[in-house]
Design an enzyme around this catalytic site. Structure first.
Site, PDB file in Angstrom:
ATOM      1  N   ASN A  85     -12.781  42.848  27.364  1.00  8.36           N
ATOM      2  CA  ASN A  85     -13.457  44.110  27.147  1.00  8.36           C
ATOM      3  C   ASN A  85     -12.477  45.260  27.356  1.00  8.36           C
ATOM      4  O   ASN A  85     -11.986  45.846  26.384  1.00  8.36           O
ATOM      5  CB  ASN A  85     -14.668  44.186  28.087  1.00  8.36           C
ATOM      6  CG  ASN A  85     -15.602  45.316  27.747  1.00  8.36           C
ATOM      7  OD1 ASN A  85     -15.197  46.277  27.103  1.00  8.36           O
ATOM      8  ND2 ASN A  85     -16.846  45.216  28.168  1.00  8.36           N
ATOM      9  N   ASP A  86     -12.150  45.541  28.603  1.00  4.46           N
ATOM     10  CA  ASP A  86     -11.262  46.673  28.874  1.00  4.46           C
ATOM     11  C   ASP A  86      -9.942  46.572  28.130  1.00  4.46           C
ATOM     12  O   ASP A  86      -9.415  47.583  27.654  1.00  4.46           O
ATOM     13  CB  ASP A  86     -10.945  46.748  30.380  1.00  4.46           C
ATOM     14  CG  ASP A  86     -12.198  46.992  31.204  1.00  4.46           C
ATOM     15  OD1 ASP A  86     -13.237  47.378  30.620  1.00  4.46           O
ATOM     16  OD2 ASP A  86     -12.143  46.793  32.430  1.00  4.46           O
ATOM     17  N   VAL A  87      -9.417  45.361  28.033  1.00  4.24           N
ATOM     18  CA  VAL A  87      -8.073  45.222  27.476  1.00  4.24           C
ATOM     19  C   VAL A  87      -8.016  45.455  25.974  1.00  4.24           C
ATOM     20  O   VAL A  87      -6.935  45.444  25.393  1.00  4.24           O
ATOM     21  CB  VAL A  87      -7.469  43.835  27.808  1.00  4.24           C
ATOM     22  CG1 VAL A  87      -7.403  43.649  29.317  1.00  4.24           C
ATOM     23  CG2 VAL A  87      -8.240  42.715  27.152  1.00  4.24           C
TER      24      VAL A  87
END
Ligand SMILES: NC(=O)c1ccc[n+]([C@@H]2O[C@H](COP(=O)([O-])OP(=O)(O)OC[C@H]3O[C@@H](n4cnc5c(N)ncnc54)[C@H](OP(=O)(O)O)[C@@H]3O)[C@@H](O)[C@H]2O)c1
Ligand SMILES: NC(=O)c1ccc[n+]([C@@H]2O[C@H](COP(=O)([O-])OP(=O)(O)OC[C@H]3O[C@@H](n4cnc5c(N)ncnc54)[C@H](OP(=O)(O)O)[C@@H]3O)[C@@H](O)[C@H]2O)c1
Ligand SMILES: NC(=O)c1ccc[n+]([C@@H]2O[C@H](COP(=O)([O-])OP(=O)(O)OC[C@H]3O[C@@H](n4cnc5c(N)ncnc54)[C@H](O)[C@@H]3O)[C@@H](O)[C@H]2O)c1
Ligand SMILES: NC(=O)c1ccc[n+]([C@@H]2O[C@H](COP(=O)([O-])OP(=O)(O)OC[C@H]3O[C@@H](n4cnc5c(N)ncnc54)[C@H](O)[C@@H]3O)[C@@H](O)[C@H]2O)c1
Lengths: 95, 462, 374, 374, 462, 95
Positions: free
Chosen positions: B388-390
């Protein structure tokens, strides 16, 4: 139309419809639009009806003009439909 | 009727069937379309040979006009305007059915004073009714998509009762038209009603939902052609029409599912007043497109390069083994398959490395962020598994975001992005990821291990 | 019949011939067991543990009077001197390396069975102490190497950069070598392996290692699973291949023992020089001379920037497991040879014949004879 | 701008602040780099390697005159004394533990950045030396433990009996703890983990560890990813749970550091006594007092039959990787703060603000102030 | 013809279609079969209502006789004799087509002296020809499978030319029969020829290949029904016959592929001259029974306890991951699944442990030899994956064997033993393993990883 | 039979066959035998023809006897076929 013919036509209808259902089992989303467009071109088969309808002799007949109008419309549908679909599908060529 | 002509029609029908069949697969779709076009040519030729010589010239002129317009439009149009083109063509097809049926009626009833039998009569009114709706409905859809008509859903009170009223009126007009054939007024009223209904059912639908509507109208135009076949007692029209009618319904259904709609609401018209696909579980405001396991499998199968972006969710789901299986499957099909490892994917340094090594993924399949980031734009499918964040583009674009400045994997640059996660839940940093709402992004919701297991099963079938 | 277990006297030895568990099994069969004081201490077994298991504790002299005396390592002349005449001993002996002890055993008319001489046949696998200890040693080489190496084994892609996986080069894919491959792979290393026996290729690959194939030469003769003769041409080609690989290796493990001979030199000083600074070599064969020409027995030395580990008794570094497995090996052999009322002395039986070195004052073991009488 | 790297002076330190690779990256950005003689030797980087990379080599005094001086460990008062006035330093400092050095830095008007104070925010992950070093330390705890333990890690069913898998009990699932779990699992151990932060359960399980869940109590407050306050009731229940598990553990690894405080005692002497003979404890927190009450800093001791390893500087045991990662961390911070023409001194920027300890003769770091001025 | 009857036929046709469609899926197959049976009932009822009242009684008697025989046979037969039953029933269907066609011919041509039109004529000869082959072919297949006829391939010189000759003769007879309708002799000759051809095409085929032949004959019987439909101008016969004819061909093709045969060689008859199941590669003298992946899958699915015995072959094939998958699948179905680890399986101590740990098999699923050896006799399926010496009963029974005295896993004690290995190759000790020839032992030849991957795929379908 | 009817029957034949092909796209091998058996039962549809054929009055007519023989055979095929298939499929029931 007599009943016997109707029955046979119904057979054709039923089998054709069932085939239609079966054929589109799993289309990848990428093909949704081309498929829609391609089958739309097929629905231009009305052109056959249109040609038969305009097979009237006199230009005074409403039927004749309607038939000719139908030919033009159906041809647009057929020719445009196939051409556009082909353009879309060309893009899918494997690199 | 001449047996050879009938035989030609039969061949045309078979070509249509094969054509549609082949259009299920990316690799064969083009051939399929061409076969279907050949079928159409055969059908037209077989028809033309039976017309009277005197009419030929008229017919050719009409065909040439139609072809010219069709080709011009088809080659002029921008690739992005494809859906509205389909709508336009479709509308013409519907109108053609109307014209043919009225023509037939007029010839028999008005000019020759034949008594039209009940079957033919019913076929005529059906053909006009369906064709009429198809015509105006398609025109509105075309207008909305091309911006000529207000693209928003236009809603007014009493819409549904009005539609119902018009529908009932159409039935009454149909019955009267069949009963009192001599008077063309009923048929004309019916025509008018159907044209009006076509407008009214499409106008309240928002622009974003148009593709579904067009697919449905496409199915209608098939049915119209089919009923025209009954009018003219012509098999090829029936087969082709039935094929298009049935496959159109299925396609509409598939598209509905892909967009998280129900077919019923489409059939009733005026569905999706607001776009309903926003996944609310995560409280997300991002509007996403869902994808099913089968379709995802097809996307993989038709890709020539795939990059997997694993994240913490892969670790949670323990999906590493099944992903290795997926990779083997893809490689067997000559699909280039690699893993893009973000340096902070997971919850500890090297988290992904540990798991993928456990699953026996060879080291040389793992590519570092910096080495792979330029390659996403040449990649067919990026498969994000519980990351997600990456992959959150906000890190590049939104200085307000807590992850701004973190280097990310440019997964969004790929042709298609498929995301496997359970919900619209957020990642470690607790921020929304607008990638999920991008037009090239499809969400494959569910526990990663379970969905990918299904995906692999699906791919083995293909 | 009374079984005695002596405490090991060899330097750096930590193992013990019986564990409390194996004691229990002997008792169940009707044997009596006595253990020398503190014999198990270094394997984490206290005298109380043995007593709890049913053994008695005794001094060295007391134990030496048992009907059967068990040990891990071979007896010294001194130890033999203390033994009661005519009894039975079981232990590793490597008899062909210790003629003086053999003479002492003969003199005392002791029937000495040697664990290293148990034939490696299918039904004797449970008594195969060579395998059980080599297996542990293989694991330990990797742990020693990993501990000495200034890098980690696995590939790791982190925010602060990517750590490339450690390259491990293993010489010899026997029991120890295979276990070393498995352990290094588990930890995430990239493992390359060389061996003279071509059939090891499949075995190496079955554990995820890469086999360095010497192409285009034959010349290895296999006998009973061991490489008996290797052509010079083969060895030369192998050397060239290995030289090209050793430069990149972070950890080199050599496991090539050839029983009854000096270990072959596989890693020359030049090869060590060609290695990267900070690399590590673990030489398993320092007991018999070393596979690395500059390794030193039981020492860890740094030469040419390379750490060379020469522990000769690796199983002793894993005493808990090593004693457990050795104990099972030895009681299986004992129970095969004897019951509580005495030994069967079935001299034609393959295992007896293979492992009995001296009997009734004679050296009866063919292989040992062939070497000592040379 | 000239960057200098001092050789580490701390006992047992082997790391170096820049590797030849990171030197190259700085040169590419236009910086000049000078390295103290033999600074990289223990990390296997020779002076020639640095010269080949483009750095110059200098004596301690020469290096101390650079515009920016880099180190791994904090400066001593003596080192600060040698530095040119007004320059910039970057290193680990743990400034709140060394008031005298802070005063010296103030006196010399040195702008000292501390690697341990870099805020742990997403975009600063590349500069997060705490994580990069803790990660390596986590791996090393397992290798140390495996090397000291008299058994092997994995389950092994062999002809000589079945070896049961080693049970590893890990305290704390931070960066180091998680890597320890992963490494122990890889080697085949059965891993149990306890932590006060409930969200670590999922993370532990994602690596195949079993989380010891303290049931039925709440009372852990999390702030910025760290456990700030834990209720006494929770700790009591946790202790009971752990006491029941530690008896069976073969290897215990403790990783619970609480930054800025004495490490919590997690393994009491009674707990050590309850452990099996031959077990091993690796205490990662001996630098700040130890998680085990009887561990000794930088020593390996055997108490109550249990080997307790107290190395306080684990990353220094993996100098090649540790220097590589630290080097990347430090140059990322440096390049964030400055370019070849000088520093930006953007004092409102989060990373600068978070990591700058002294500046222009002032102690500017809030957290350090709050502790030192207490 | 009455429209209602025709409509009933249409419904029956659709039910047949849906029935076959549903039989693609294990979970729906039974419903599908029942739907198809309902369709048949409707078709029969619709036919019966149009016959003359006087005939009714005869018809009912015949139907009752047929039903009684059919039901008796169907419920009497052992489960293992299913394929031969299908052959038997199929043969009767073919003969029925012959009888109907001759009956129609006789009625029209011999009794009423009608002139039979050419389409009907062609249909009649086709129906007789195909039906005749189906009948005798099926009977031979039935005989071979049930042991009433020599199951081996019976080969004699000139088989193919003879068949060709008979085929040409049949064509000649057909043409003559259509041309000289009045003389029934040609038709009778044709009938005789077709019956003979049926015998001759099936007799040279070995027993192991019978299922493919039966599937093909099944397709023929569909075609026979279809041509009968043309004889009687009856849609339901045409649709049902076409469905069976086409689906039968596809099914035959699928089965051929599964058995590594080509459809062409089946169509020509006399393929697979020798029964190929004895694996000769290893030079073994042991006679073994092979099992296919599908059957193996069924055995697993119907087991309630499974023990896997891994050996060196699992390591060579690197099959550990896919075996773990199999174990998960079984556990999901509440099948007790364990691994029996022989202490010297593989080539190093703990070889199996390393690999199974790598594949994430939980430690508690691995059971030591001594603990599990008593449990084999209560186990439904033992799955030996690339193990050989460690399950060789010679270690217990044959003092001459080099492995005599080695403790082994008592895999042979289980109800069913399935062995996955590539060939009859020997193990490390180089000795034959007579377990492979035991009556409860089935060999699943092929690389372990590949076959088990297929097995897993198969099980997922069920 | 006239040509027009033939054409319609041919449509029915072609569509039916195509459907047959489409339907058996992916049968799991476990279902091969049941499917074969089930479709074999369907081929017993000849029973319809048999009934019509035996709809002859006199017992002296060959056609009548042939028709009745055909009914018996076809019934065996139909009834036995469905029953056997059902038995097989019952086994697939999940425990
Ligand atoms: N690597 C390190 O050293 C380290 C250390 C500490 C923190 N971090 C931080 O951790 C983050 C790592 O990023 P990431 O992209 O790997 O993970 P992430 O941003 O935390 O996202 C993980 C995603 O996985 C999904 N997920 C969870 N369980 C799943 C399951 N069973 N099946 C499918 N999906 C599942 C979750 O969505 P659903 O809930 O919708 O399924 C979640 O959005 C970064 O923000 C990094 O800074 C990293
Ligand atoms: N564990 C130890 O420490 C150790 C050490 C040395 C020797 N041994 C000996 O090794 C033997 C071990 O017995 P075991 O039963 O494990 O193995 P085994 O008796 O050597 O049999 C292995 C079988 O696996 C089959 N195989 C090989 N590759 C395969 C593949 N890709 N797919 C499927 N099957 C494959 C082979 O048959 P096909 O060729 O027909 O496929 C072979 O018969 C014992 O005799 C033992 O004494 C053990
Ligand atoms: N009863 C049994 O079934 C059984 C039990 C244990 C071992 N064995 C077999 O015994 C054999 C020896 O096992 P071990 O562990 O005692 O072996 P070992 O210790 O004698 O030798 C170790 C390995 O080094 C290799 N080697 C020798 N010279 C070399 C060179 N110049 N370069 C590279 N490699 C070289 C050998 O081929 C061997 O693989 C193996 O085949 C093993 O499978 C059989
Ligand atoms: N920027 C980022 O995204 C980033 C980078 C690195 C770390 N982090 C986070 O920072 C946090 C701390 O990581 P760290 O490795 O520095 O931790 P740490 O070294 O401060 O502590 C180690 C672990 O010990 C635990 N602990 C404390 N008291 C305990 C007790 N009484 N019993 C058991 N366990 C106890 C802590 O909860 C922690 O998990 C983690 O949440 C980590 O994910 C975030």
């Amino acid at each position: 139309m007599n009943l016997e013919a109707l029955i046979l036509l119904l057979y054709v209808l039923v089998l054709g419809s069932y085939l239609g259902f079966e054929l589109i089992a799993k289309v990848p989303p990428t093909l949704h639009t081309p498929l829609m467009s391609g089958s739309n071109a097929i629905s231009g088969i009305t052109i056959v009806g249109a040609i038969l309808a305009s097979n009237e002799l006199g230009y005074t007949h409403v039927s004749k003009w309607l038939g000719m109008l139908a030919i033009i419309l159906a041809t647009i549908n057929v020719v445009g439909g196939y051409a556009v679909t082909d353009r879309m599908l060309k893009m899918f060529k494997k690199k | 009727m001449n047996i050879y002509i009938q035989f030609a029609y039969l061949i045309a029908s078979v070509l249509f069937i094969i054509g549609i069949k082949k259009m299920n697969k990316t690799s064969e779709a083009r051939t399929g379309n061409q076969l279907s076009a050949v079928g159409m040519l055969i059908a037209i030729l077989a028809t033309v040979v039976q017309v009277e010589v005197l009419s030929l010239i008229d017919i050719f002129i009409c065909i040439i006009i139609g072809s010219a317009i069709g080709l011009y439009v088809a080659y002029k149009v921008e690739m992005t305007q494809m859906p509205e083109m389909v709508a336009l063509f479709n509308g013409f097809g519907g109108l053609a059915s109307v014209a043919v049926s009225i023509s037939d009626y007029w010839l028999k009833s008005q000019e020759n004073n034949f008594d039209i039998d009940i079957i033919t009569g019913v076929s005529i009114v059906l053909s006009i009714f369906i064709g009429g709706i198809t015509f105006t409905g398609s025109m509105i859809a075309w207008g909305k998509l091309s911006g000529k008509v207000n693209g928003n859903a236009i809603i007014f009170g009493g819409q549904h009762p009005l539609n119902l009223l018009l529908f009932v009126a159409s039935i009454v007009a149909s019955v009267l038209a069949v009963m009192y054939q001599a008077d063309p007024i009923y048929l004309l009223i019916l025509t008018a009603l159907s044209l009006l209904l076509g407008v009214l059912t499409v106008i309240p639908i928002g622009g974003a939902d148009m593709p579904v509507v067009i697919s449905l109208l496409n199915s209608y135009s098939g049915m119209a052609a089919c009923t025209t076949g009954f009018v003219l007692n012509n098999n090829v029209l029936i087969v082709a029409g039935a094929l298009v009618g049935a496959s159109g319904i299925i396609l509409t259904n598939i598209m509905c599912k892909a967009m998280n709609r129900s077919l019923v609401s489409v059939l009733l018209g005026g569905f999706g007043t607001t776009s309903s696909s926003a996944a609310v579980e995560g409280g997300s405001e991002i509007v996403v497109k869902e994808v099913g396991v089968e379709e995802a499998a097809m996307l993989f199968d038709s890709a020539s390069s795939v990059i997997v972006v694993p994240g913490y969710g892969m670790a949670v789901a323990q999906a590493q083994h099944v992903i290795r299986e997926l990779s083997e499957l893809c490689e067997k099909r000559n699909i280039d398959f690699r893993f893009a490892i973000h340096p902070v994917a997971g919850r500890m340094p090297g988290h992904m490395n540990v798991l993928l090594a456990e699953a026996n993924v060879p080291y040389d399949k793992l590519v570092e962020m910096d080495d792979i980031n330029d390659e996403f734009s040449n990649t067919d499918v990026v498969f994000i598994v519980g990351a997600n964040d990456v992959v959150n583009p906000a890190a590049r674009t939104n200085p307000q975001s807590p992850i701004f400045g973190m280097p990310i994997l440019n997964a969004d640059k790929a042709r298609t992005v498929i995301v496997s996660k359970r919900s619209m839940g957020k990642g470690y940093a607790g921020v929304e990821n607008e990638l999920f709402g991008y037009p090239n992004c499809l969400m494959l919701f569910g526990d990663a291990k379970q969905t990918i297991t299904k995906l692999v099963g699906e791919m083995k079938e293909m | 019949m009374k079984i005695g277990v002596l405490k090991e006297t060899k330097l750096l030895e930590t193992r013990v011939a019986l564990t409390p568990d194996t004691v229990k099994q002997l008792l169940k069969k009707g044997f009596e067991v006595a253990i020398e004081t503190e014999a198990g201490l270094q394997s984490s077994f206290s005298d109380q543990d043995y007593v709890a298991a049913g053994a008695s504790i005794g001094s060295k002299t007391e134990i030496s009077q048992s009907d059967v005396v068990l040990k891990v390592n071979s007896f010294t002349e001194e130890e033999v001197g203390q033994l009661k005449e005519g009894i039975v001993t079981i232990s590793f002996l490597y008899a062909y390396t210790i003629p003086a002890v053999v003479d002492a055993l003969k003199a005392k008319k002791i029937a000495a069975f040697s664990m290293d001489a148990v034939p490696r046949i299918s039904r004797a696998q449970k008594m195969d102490a060579l395998s059980s200890q080599a297996n542990l040693a293989g694991y330990k080489t990797v742990i020693l190497g990993a501990n000495a190496l200034g890098k980690i084994f696995p590939l790791m892609m982190t925010a602060a950069g990517t750590i490339t996986p450690t390259k491990v080069l293993i010489f010899g894919a026997g029991v120890a070598g295979l276990q070393a491959i498995a352990t290094a792979k588990r930890l995430g290393a990239v493992v390359e392996v060389t061996d003279v026996r071509p059939e090891t290729k499949e075995q190496v690959e079955s554990l995820g290692g890469r086999f360095l194939m010497v192409e285009g030469v034959e010349g290895v003769k296999i006998e009973g699973g061991y490489a008996k003769e290797v052509s010079a041409e083969f060895l030369q080609k192998q050397k060239e291949l290995v030289e090209s690989k050793i430069k990149d290796a972070d950890l080199v493990i050599t496991t090539a023992l050839v029983i009854g001979k000096k270990a072959p030199v596989l890693v020359s000083e030049d090869m060590v020089k060609s290695m990267k600074k900070g690399s590590v070599i673990v030489d398993m064969a320092t007991e018999s001379g070393g596979n690395c020409s500059i390794s030193e027995k039981d020492k860890t030395v740094v030469k040419h920037g390379v750490t060379i580990i020469g522990d000769s008794n690796l199983p002793a570094l894993l005493p808990i497991n090593a004693s457990q497995l050795y104990g099972t090996n030895i009681i299986t052999l004992l129970m095969h040879l004897a019951d509580k009322d005495g030994f069967k002395w079935d001299m034609e039986e393959e295992i007896t014949k293979g492992s009995l070195i001296t009997h009734n004052g004679e050296l009866v073991h063919e292989f040992t004879k062939s070497i000592l009488n040379k």
